[in-house]
Design a protein around this motif. Structure first.
Motif, PDB file in Angstrom:
ATOM      1  N   ASN A   1       0.616 -13.532  -0.709  1.00  0.00           N
ATOM      2  CA  ASN A   1       0.671 -12.550   0.384  1.00  0.00           C
ATOM      3  C   ASN A   1      -0.324 -11.404   0.224  1.00  0.00           C
ATOM      4  N   ARG A   2      -1.254 -11.523  -0.692  1.00  0.00           N
ATOM      5  CA  ARG A   2      -2.141 -10.394  -0.983  1.00  0.00           C
ATOM      6  C   ARG A   2      -3.036 -10.003   0.188  1.00  0.00           C
ATOM      7  N   ARG A   3      -3.365 -10.963   1.040  1.00  0.00           N
ATOM      8  CA  ARG A   3      -4.276 -10.639   2.148  1.00  0.00           C
ATOM      9  C   ARG A   3      -3.584  -9.875   3.272  1.00  0.00           C
ATOM     10  N   LEU A   4      -2.270  -9.779   3.214  1.00  0.00           N
ATOM     11  CA  LEU A   4      -1.525  -9.194   4.325  1.00  0.00           C
ATOM     12  C   LEU A   4      -1.346  -7.686   4.220  1.00  0.00           C
ATOM     13  N   ILE A   5      -1.864  -7.075   3.161  1.00  0.00           N
ATOM     14  CA  ILE A   5      -1.802  -5.621   3.081  1.00  0.00           C
ATOM     15  C   ILE A   5      -2.991  -5.123   2.268  1.00  0.00           C
ATOM     16  N   ILE A   6      -3.672  -4.102   2.802  1.00  0.00           N
ATOM     17  CA  ILE A   6      -4.832  -3.546   2.122  1.00  0.00           C
ATOM     18  C   ILE A   6      -4.675  -2.032   2.008  1.00  0.00           C
ATOM     19  N   GLY A   7      -5.474  -1.451   1.143  1.00  0.00           N
ATOM     20  CA  GLY A   7      -5.398  -0.006   0.953  1.00  0.00           C
ATOM     21  C   GLY A   7      -6.668   0.540   0.358  1.00  0.00           C
TER      22      GLY A   7
ATOM     23  N   VAL B   1       8.965  -9.495   0.508  1.00  0.00           N
ATOM     24  CA  VAL B   1       9.173  -8.354  -0.383  1.00  0.00           C
ATOM     25  C   VAL B   1       7.900  -8.010  -1.154  1.00  0.00           C
ATOM     26  N   ASP B   2       7.020  -9.009  -1.338  1.00  0.00           N
ATOM     27  CA  ASP B   2       5.750  -8.755  -2.033  1.00  0.00           C
ATOM     28  C   ASP B   2       4.993  -7.607  -1.387  1.00  0.00           C
ATOM     29  N   LEU B   3       5.005  -7.545  -0.048  1.00  0.00           N
ATOM     30  CA  LEU B   3       4.254  -6.516   0.659  1.00  0.00           C
ATOM     31  C   LEU B   3       4.828  -5.135   0.366  1.00  0.00           C
ATOM     32  N   VAL B   4       6.155  -5.040   0.332  1.00  0.00           N
ATOM     33  CA  VAL B   4       6.811  -3.760   0.071  1.00  0.00           C
ATOM     34  C   VAL B   4       6.522  -3.298  -1.351  1.00  0.00           C
ATOM     35  N   LEU B   5       6.717  -4.196  -2.307  1.00  0.00           N
ATOM     36  CA  LEU B   5       6.508  -3.835  -3.709  1.00  0.00           C
ATOM     37  C   LEU B   5       5.028  -3.594  -4.008  1.00  0.00           C
ATOM     38  N   GLY B   6       4.160  -4.409  -3.400  1.00  0.00           N
ATOM     39  CA  GLY B   6       2.729  -4.244  -3.628  1.00  0.00           C
ATOM     40  C   GLY B   6       2.210  -2.938  -3.074  1.00  0.00           C
TER      41      GLY B   6
ATOM     42  N   VAL C   1      -4.756   8.783   0.516  1.00  0.00           N
ATOM     43  CA  VAL C   1      -4.335   7.447   0.087  1.00  0.00           C
ATOM     44  C   VAL C   1      -3.706   6.763   1.294  1.00  0.00           C
ATOM     45  N   LEU C   2      -4.285   5.656   1.733  1.00  0.00           N
ATOM     46  CA  LEU C   2      -3.803   4.979   2.940  1.00  0.00           C
ATOM     47  C   LEU C   2      -3.700   3.483   2.698  1.00  0.00           C
ATOM     48  N   SER C   3      -2.586   2.906   3.093  1.00  0.00           N
ATOM     49  CA  SER C   3      -2.421   1.449   3.068  1.00  0.00           C
ATOM     50  C   SER C   3      -1.958   0.994   4.433  1.00  0.00           C
ATOM     51  N   HIS C   4      -2.152  -0.291   4.717  1.00  0.00           N
ATOM     52  CA  HIS C   4      -1.854  -0.785   6.062  1.00  0.00           C
ATOM     53  C   HIS C   4      -1.653  -2.297   6.024  1.00  0.00           C
ATOM     54  N   TYR C   5      -0.703  -2.778   6.835  1.00  0.00           N
ATOM     55  CA  TYR C   5      -0.570  -4.219   7.041  1.00  0.00           C
ATOM     56  C   TYR C   5      -1.883  -4.759   7.607  1.00  0.00           C
ATOM     57  N   CYS C   6      -2.326  -5.899   7.113  1.00  0.00           N
ATOM     58  CA  CYS C   6      -3.633  -6.425   7.514  1.00  0.00           C
ATOM     59  C   CYS C   6      -3.508  -7.811   8.148  1.00  0.00           C
ATOM     60  N   ARG C   7      -4.262  -7.990   9.237  1.00  0.00           N
ATOM     61  CA  ARG C   7      -4.391  -9.305   9.856  1.00  0.00           C
ATOM     62  C   ARG C   7      -5.735  -9.889   9.414  1.00  0.00           C
ATOM     63  N   PRO C   8      -5.725 -10.871   8.519  1.00  0.00           N
ATOM     64  CA  PRO C   8      -6.986 -11.413   7.998  1.00  0.00           C
ATOM     65  C   PRO C   8      -7.790 -12.121   9.074  1.00  0.00           C
TER      66      PRO C   8
ATOM     67  N   GLN D   1      -7.717  -5.456  -0.780  1.00  0.00           N
ATOM     68  CA  GLN D   1      -6.333  -5.840  -0.978  1.00  0.00           C
ATOM     69  C   GLN D   1      -5.648  -4.805  -1.879  1.00  0.00           C
ATOM     70  N   ALA D   2      -4.471  -4.362  -1.470  1.00  0.00           N
ATOM     71  CA  ALA D   2      -3.776  -3.314  -2.217  1.00  0.00           C
ATOM     72  C   ALA D   2      -3.593  -3.697  -3.685  1.00  0.00           C
ATOM     73  N   GLN D   3      -3.348  -4.972  -3.931  1.00  0.00           N
ATOM     74  CA  GLN D   3      -3.144  -5.431  -5.289  1.00  0.00           C
ATOM     75  C   GLN D   3      -4.378  -5.205  -6.167  1.00  0.00           C
ATOM     76  N   LYS D   4      -5.568  -5.268  -5.580  1.00  0.00           N
ATOM     77  CA  LYS D   4      -6.804  -5.193  -6.358  1.00  0.00           C
ATOM     78  C   LYS D   4      -7.278  -3.762  -6.606  1.00  0.00           C
ATOM     79  N   TRP D   5      -6.564  -2.775  -6.037  1.00  0.00           N
ATOM     80  CA  TRP D   5      -6.983  -1.384  -6.225  1.00  0.00           C
ATOM     81  C   TRP D   5      -6.498  -0.892  -7.587  1.00  0.00           C
ATOM     82  N   ARG D   6      -7.443  -0.820  -8.541  1.00  0.00           N
ATOM     83  CA  ARG D   6      -7.159  -0.327  -9.897  1.00  0.00           C
ATOM     84  C   ARG D   6      -5.921  -1.005 -10.492  1.00  0.00           C
ATOM     85  N   THR D   7      -5.954  -2.326 -10.485  1.00  0.00           N
ATOM     86  CA  THR D   7      -4.844  -3.114 -11.007  1.00  0.00           C
ATOM     87  C   THR D   7      -4.529  -2.739 -12.454  1.00  0.00           C
TER      88      THR D   7
END
Length: 295
Positions: A284-290, A65-70, A204-211, A261-267
């Motif tokens: 789970n922060r590495r699994l989605i970027i934007g 759920v972290d990925l969805v909410l993040g 504005v684009l986000s995407h599931y990420c494979r580290p 990482q989506a979380q780090k964009w203007r937190t």
């Protein structure tokens, strides 16, 4: 296949009750990404098959759920930045999900009463919900369209009636490119949209990420397992590398702080709790970027 019928399918929308004729077909034998998001956002539009899929995803990645909410919080912060800091007042979201609190039009209304938001979706159930619950014909509307057919989207009469394409537009592509199987085709579609938008427009684009599997072996493995689950059960859902994702921004100038990482964009601070203040746990922060790009 099962079929919803009004009025159980849709709630009242103001003084009008919008009835889909015929009611959209709903497949209850297979999980659906829009219903999965509804489940994770504590909505009502999901079924046992969606909840079972969510449980399998959570077994692979505890706290999926972290990925969805993040991702959603990233979208909210990005829209707020475009409106409040850059003065963009019209938005086009391609691949819209089921309506939920904190959708882009609500973020826009925090700053301006002049904002306009067009929601585009190829899902007839999502479209019917938007037409019933969100569309007011003045500040929000919805239409049937998809990323894979950008020419049809921008030629749509309602888009031209609702948005001034000679002025900057905020193009919102969160949660849609990850579910586009052909990355090359997605890049072409994004480029086609970019070429039709006015200077000053932002994406504005986000995407599931494979580290990187060398640096983050466990995260890369979890990404591969999630992709296997998504492709097997949904038929779509791709965890691409950062390099592959950055290619979607070709022709766009990166807006600081760039693609990360989506979380780090203007937190934002977690308090007071507002749309966009949700902070993903580190797991789970590495699994989605934007990121955000401009032209």
């Amino acid at each position: 296949m099962s079929r919803f019928t009004s009025p159980d399918f849709l709630r009242q929308a103001g003084d009008n009750h919008v009835r889909a004729e015929p009611p959209p077909l709903v497949n209850l034998t297979r999980a659906d990404i829009t219903r999965l998001r509804s489940f994770h956002l504590k909505g009502k539009d999901h079924f046992e098959v969606d909840r079972e899929f969510a449980a399998r995803a959570d077994r692979i990645v505890p706290g999926f759920v972290d990925l969805v909410l993040g991702e959603r919080a990233f979208l909210q912060r990005a829209v707020r930045h475009l409106v409040a800091d850059l003065g963009i007042t019209q938005f086009l979201q391609v691949g819209a999900g089921l309506p939920a609190p904190g959708d882009p039009h609500e973020i826009v209304r925090e700053t301006t009463s002049e904002g306009r938001v067009v929601y585009a979706t190829s899902d007839p159930v999502v479209l019917t919900h938007h037409l019933a619950l969100i569309r007011d014909g003045r500040t929000t509307t919805a239409l049937k369209a998809e990323l894979g057919r950008p020419e049809g989207l921008l030629e749509d009469r309602e888009v031209h009636d609702f948005l001034d394409l000679d002025r900057p537009v905020g193009l919102l592509l969160t949660g849609v490119v990850s579910h586009t199987p052909d990355a090359v085709a997605a890049s072409r579609s994004i480029a086609a949209l970019r070429d039709r938008l006015a200077p000053g427009s932002h994406m504005v684009l986000s995407h599931y990420c494979r580290p990187d599997p060398v640096r983050y072996r466990k995260d890369a493995l979890r990404a591969e397992q999630l992709q296997e689950l998504f492709l097997g059960d949904l038929g779509h859902g791709h965890w691409r590398t950062e390099e592959e994702i950055s290619a979607f921004f070709d022709g766009w100038e990166a807006v600081p702080p760039g693609l990360l990482q989506a979380q780090k964009w203007r937190t934002m601070p977690v308090a007071p709790p507002v749309y966009g203040s949700y902070q993903m746990p580190h797991r789970n922060r590495r699994l989605i970027i934007g990121g955000v790009g401009r032209i």
